[in-house]
Design a protein around this motif. Sequence first.
Motif, PDB file in Angstrom:
ATOM      1  N   ARG A 268      43.052  43.331  41.615  1.00  0.00           N
ATOM      2  CA  ARG A 268      41.976  43.851  40.764  1.00  0.00           C
ATOM      3  C   ARG A 268      42.487  44.931  39.801  1.00  0.00           C
ATOM      4  O   ARG A 268      42.090  44.966  38.637  1.00  0.00           O
ATOM      5  N   GLN A 269      43.381  45.790  40.286  1.00  0.00           N
ATOM      6  CA  GLN A 269      43.898  46.854  39.440  1.00  0.00           C
ATOM      7  C   GLN A 269      44.613  46.286  38.215  1.00  0.00           C
ATOM      8  O   GLN A 269      44.458  46.784  37.100  1.00  0.00           O
ATOM      9  N   ALA A 270      45.395  45.217  38.425  1.00  0.00           N
ATOM     10  CA  ALA A 270      46.121  44.607  37.305  1.00  0.00           C
ATOM     11  C   ALA A 270      45.146  43.989  36.308  1.00  0.00           C
ATOM     12  O   ALA A 270      45.328  44.103  35.092  1.00  0.00           O
ATOM     13  N   PHE A 271      44.116  43.324  36.823  1.00  0.00           N
ATOM     14  CA  PHE A 271      43.116  42.715  35.926  1.00  0.00           C
ATOM     15  C   PHE A 271      42.448  43.794  35.078  1.00  0.00           C
ATOM     16  O   PHE A 271      42.275  43.630  33.864  1.00  0.00           O
ATOM     17  N   ASP A 272      42.090  44.908  35.717  1.00  0.00           N
ATOM     18  CA  ASP A 272      41.437  45.991  34.979  1.00  0.00           C
ATOM     19  C   ASP A 272      42.385  46.627  33.969  1.00  0.00           C
ATOM     20  O   ASP A 272      41.962  47.027  32.883  1.00  0.00           O
ATOM     21  N   ASP A 273      43.663  46.705  34.318  1.00  0.00           N
ATOM     22  CA  ASP A 273      44.628  47.281  33.377  1.00  0.00           C
ATOM     23  C   ASP A 273      44.745  46.440  32.108  1.00  0.00           C
ATOM     24  O   ASP A 273      44.949  46.982  31.015  1.00  0.00           O
ATOM     25  N   VAL A 274      44.641  45.127  32.251  1.00  0.00           N
ATOM     26  CA  VAL A 274      44.708  44.244  31.085  1.00  0.00           C
ATOM     27  C   VAL A 274      43.425  44.324  30.270  1.00  0.00           C
ATOM     28  O   VAL A 274      43.437  44.241  29.041  1.00  0.00           O
ATOM     29  N   GLY A 275      42.293  44.471  30.960  1.00  0.00           N
ATOM     30  CA  GLY A 275      41.022  44.534  30.261  1.00  0.00           C
ATOM     31  C   GLY A 275      40.310  43.203  30.187  1.00  0.00           C
ATOM     32  O   GLY A 275      39.391  43.028  29.374  1.00  0.00           O
ATOM     33  N   GLY A 276      40.712  42.246  31.024  1.00  0.00           N
ATOM     34  CA  GLY A 276      40.038  40.951  31.053  1.00  0.00           C
ATOM     35  C   GLY A 276      40.561  39.990  30.002  1.00  0.00           C
ATOM     36  O   GLY A 276      41.534  40.263  29.288  1.00  0.00           O
ATOM     37  N   PHE A 277      39.889  38.850  29.905  1.00  0.00           N
ATOM     38  CA  PHE A 277      40.286  37.791  28.978  1.00  0.00           C
ATOM     39  C   PHE A 277      39.691  38.044  27.595  1.00  0.00           C
ATOM     40  O   PHE A 277      38.611  38.622  27.467  1.00  0.00           O
ATOM     41  N   ASP A 278      40.407  37.583  26.589  1.00  0.00           N
ATOM     42  CA  ASP A 278      39.939  37.696  25.206  1.00  0.00           C
ATOM     43  C   ASP A 278      38.850  36.651  24.986  1.00  0.00           C
ATOM     44  O   ASP A 278      39.119  35.450  24.949  1.00  0.00           O
ATOM     45  N   GLU A 279      37.611  37.084  24.837  1.00  0.00           N
ATOM     46  CA  GLU A 279      36.478  36.164  24.757  1.00  0.00           C
ATOM     47  C   GLU A 279      36.382  35.436  23.425  1.00  0.00           C
ATOM     48  O   GLU A 279      35.547  34.551  23.255  1.00  0.00           O
TER      49      GLU A 279
ATOM     50  N   GLU B 243      39.195  43.323  46.330  1.00  0.00           N
ATOM     51  CA  GLU B 243      40.425  43.971  45.881  1.00  0.00           C
ATOM     52  C   GLU B 243      41.356  42.975  45.184  1.00  0.00           C
ATOM     53  O   GLU B 243      42.239  43.360  44.418  1.00  0.00           O
ATOM     54  N   VAL B 244      41.160  41.688  45.474  1.00  0.00           N
ATOM     55  CA  VAL B 244      41.897  40.603  44.821  1.00  0.00           C
ATOM     56  C   VAL B 244      40.884  39.632  44.240  1.00  0.00           C
ATOM     57  O   VAL B 244      39.908  39.267  44.905  1.00  0.00           O
ATOM     58  N   LEU B 245      41.102  39.235  43.000  1.00  0.00           N
ATOM     59  CA  LEU B 245      40.271  38.210  42.366  1.00  0.00           C
ATOM     60  C   LEU B 245      41.025  36.892  42.439  1.00  0.00           C
ATOM     61  O   LEU B 245      42.185  36.819  42.045  1.00  0.00           O
ATOM     62  N   PHE B 246      40.369  35.865  42.950  1.00  0.00           N
ATOM     63  CA  PHE B 246      40.981  34.541  42.985  1.00  0.00           C
ATOM     64  C   PHE B 246      40.166  33.643  42.068  1.00  0.00           C
ATOM     65  O   PHE B 246      39.029  33.289  42.368  1.00  0.00           O
ATOM     66  N   PHE B 247      40.751  33.292  40.922  1.00  0.00           N
ATOM     67  CA  PHE B 247      40.087  32.429  39.961  1.00  0.00           C
ATOM     68  C   PHE B 247      40.453  30.979  40.266  1.00  0.00           C
ATOM     69  O   PHE B 247      41.631  30.642  40.420  1.00  0.00           O
ATOM     70  N   VAL B 248      39.453  30.126  40.344  1.00  0.00           N
ATOM     71  CA  VAL B 248      39.715  28.698  40.521  1.00  0.00           C
ATOM     72  C   VAL B 248      38.754  27.918  39.634  1.00  0.00           C
ATOM     73  O   VAL B 248      37.552  28.192  39.599  1.00  0.00           O
ATOM     74  N   ASP B 249      39.285  26.979  38.871  1.00  0.00           N
ATOM     75  CA  ASP B 249      38.445  26.159  38.004  1.00  0.00           C
ATOM     76  C   ASP B 249      37.576  25.233  38.844  1.00  0.00           C
ATOM     77  O   ASP B 249      37.954  24.821  39.952  1.00  0.00           O
ATOM     78  N   SER B 250      36.431  24.867  38.294  1.00  0.00           N
ATOM     79  CA  SER B 250      35.445  24.117  39.075  1.00  0.00           C
ATOM     80  C   SER B 250      35.769  22.638  39.228  1.00  0.00           C
ATOM     81  O   SER B 250      34.999  21.899  39.832  1.00  0.00           O
ATOM     82  N   ASP B 251      36.900  22.193  38.676  1.00  0.00           N
ATOM     83  CA  ASP B 251      37.338  20.809  38.903  1.00  0.00           C
ATOM     84  C   ASP B 251      38.552  20.761  39.840  1.00  0.00           C
ATOM     85  O   ASP B 251      39.309  19.794  39.840  1.00  0.00           O
ATOM     86  N   ILE B 252      38.715  21.815  40.651  1.00  0.00           N
ATOM     87  CA  ILE B 252      39.829  21.914  41.597  1.00  0.00           C
ATOM     88  C   ILE B 252      39.288  22.176  42.993  1.00  0.00           C
ATOM     89  O   ILE B 252      38.420  23.037  43.180  1.00  0.00           O
ATOM     90  N   ALA B 253      39.799  21.443  43.970  1.00  0.00           N
ATOM     91  CA  ALA B 253      39.483  21.683  45.379  1.00  0.00           C
ATOM     92  C   ALA B 253      40.731  22.254  46.049  1.00  0.00           C
ATOM     93  O   ALA B 253      41.762  21.577  46.150  1.00  0.00           O
ATOM     94  N   LEU B 254      40.654  23.497  46.483  1.00  0.00           N
ATOM     95  CA  LEU B 254      41.805  24.172  47.075  1.00  0.00           C
ATOM     96  C   LEU B 254      42.179  23.571  48.422  1.00  0.00           C
ATOM     97  O   LEU B 254      41.304  23.166  49.210  1.00  0.00           O
ATOM     98  N   ALA B 255      43.472  23.555  48.726  1.00  0.00           N
ATOM     99  CA  ALA B 255      43.929  23.247  50.077  1.00  0.00           C
ATOM    100  C   ALA B 255      43.456  24.370  50.995  1.00  0.00           C
ATOM    101  O   ALA B 255      43.278  25.511  50.561  1.00  0.00           O
ATOM    102  N   PRO B 256      43.222  24.082  52.286  1.00  0.00           N
ATOM    103  CA  PRO B 256      42.633  25.084  53.191  1.00  0.00           C
ATOM    104  C   PRO B 256      43.405  26.390  53.302  1.00  0.00           C
ATOM    105  O   PRO B 256      42.812  27.428  53.598  1.00  0.00           O
ATOM    106  N   ASP B 257      44.713  26.370  53.071  1.00  0.00           N
ATOM    107  CA  ASP B 257      45.510  27.591  53.219  1.00  0.00           C
ATOM    108  C   ASP B 257      45.856  28.247  51.887  1.00  0.00           C
ATOM    109  O   ASP B 257      46.697  29.143  51.832  1.00  0.00           O
TER     110      ASP B 257
END
Length: 357
Positions: free
Chosen positions: A160-171, A82-96
């Motif tokens: 997710r609803q907001a992402f779908d409303d936008v239609g994704g990223f411009d490829e 229901e939520v998309l969490f995008f994280v770039d592959s050169d980032i290590a998230l803090a545990p929280d």
Amino acid sequence: MTGHPTVSVVIPTYNKAKTLADCVRAVYRQTCQPVEVIVVDDASTDGSREIAAGLPCRLICLPTNQGVSAARNAGAAAAIGEVLFFVDSDIALAPDAIGNALRVLREHPGCAVVQGIYDAEPLAADGPVEIYKTLFEHYWRRQRDGVADATLFALTAIRRQAFDDVGGFDERLRDAEDIEFGTRLPARYEIRMSADVVGRHDDVDRLRPFLAEHVRRAVSYGALLAGVLAADDRRRVHRADGHRPDTARPASGVDVGAVAAMLCCAATAVTLPLAAVAGWLLAVPAATFTAFTLVDGALFRFVRRRKGNRFLVYFVAMHFLMHTTQLAGMTVGFAAGLVRSTRRRPARSATAPETGR
């Protein structure tokens, strides 16, 4: 939103063998676990795909390199959360990080996008260029904690609803794609920056690649800004013509401090040759450089507290170079964007109502 919504973590990657494993493992150390972790390999050539295949994640492999927009879209299309969490592959998230992003969404029901900040320390300290960029990015994002007017997707949660409303990223875009995404986000959705959503970033660590990346992004952002302003102008024309106003988000506000710093740097560079005409004319670039240090004074004091006076001298020099090249790149991009927008601009309707004088 009641309780914890399901979260899909989407990690686009291209030639990030150095940090990919750290990125994925940090996701699995979250206090709030996602329902799935999706790594989208954008045709890497450095072994990133093989590393991802050995990790406890779902792997999507693109056949050719298509850019981060396509990689994020592919991950989002496969995600079930229901939520998309995008994280770039050169980032290590803090545990929280994920838990804090969900808390912000829960506390602010009108908020659809929660974007995090970089830690002041890089994921791997590989030299002064990287330390400069990491400190600046950390400070810049932290100062914008709260409601924001633009989207950045290095470490960002979105409903997710907001992402779908936008239609994704411009490829079609490989730079400024996340900012462009925000220009299409309906105005009813709030964007927030949260200093509680943190990740350690492994950034560019050599001067030439840093400048090349920086100028390329500045050109893209300048072109995007011209396009957004032209779109706002077209919307004003449509409203004057009696069309129903749309729900598009207005252009983001201007960062007055950044513009002032860029202009001071440019003025210093342009007027410095005056000293060859007469020594006393050196006072002109000296004055504009002093103005630059005053505009960014809070940032420089922050750096001095963290790294001391010696590193501060290096930081100020890098920051001057960054602002100068940024203004040059944005100017080129903005001019090119205006030309393209002018060519696409439709003629105003002949039936538009006249306005009184």
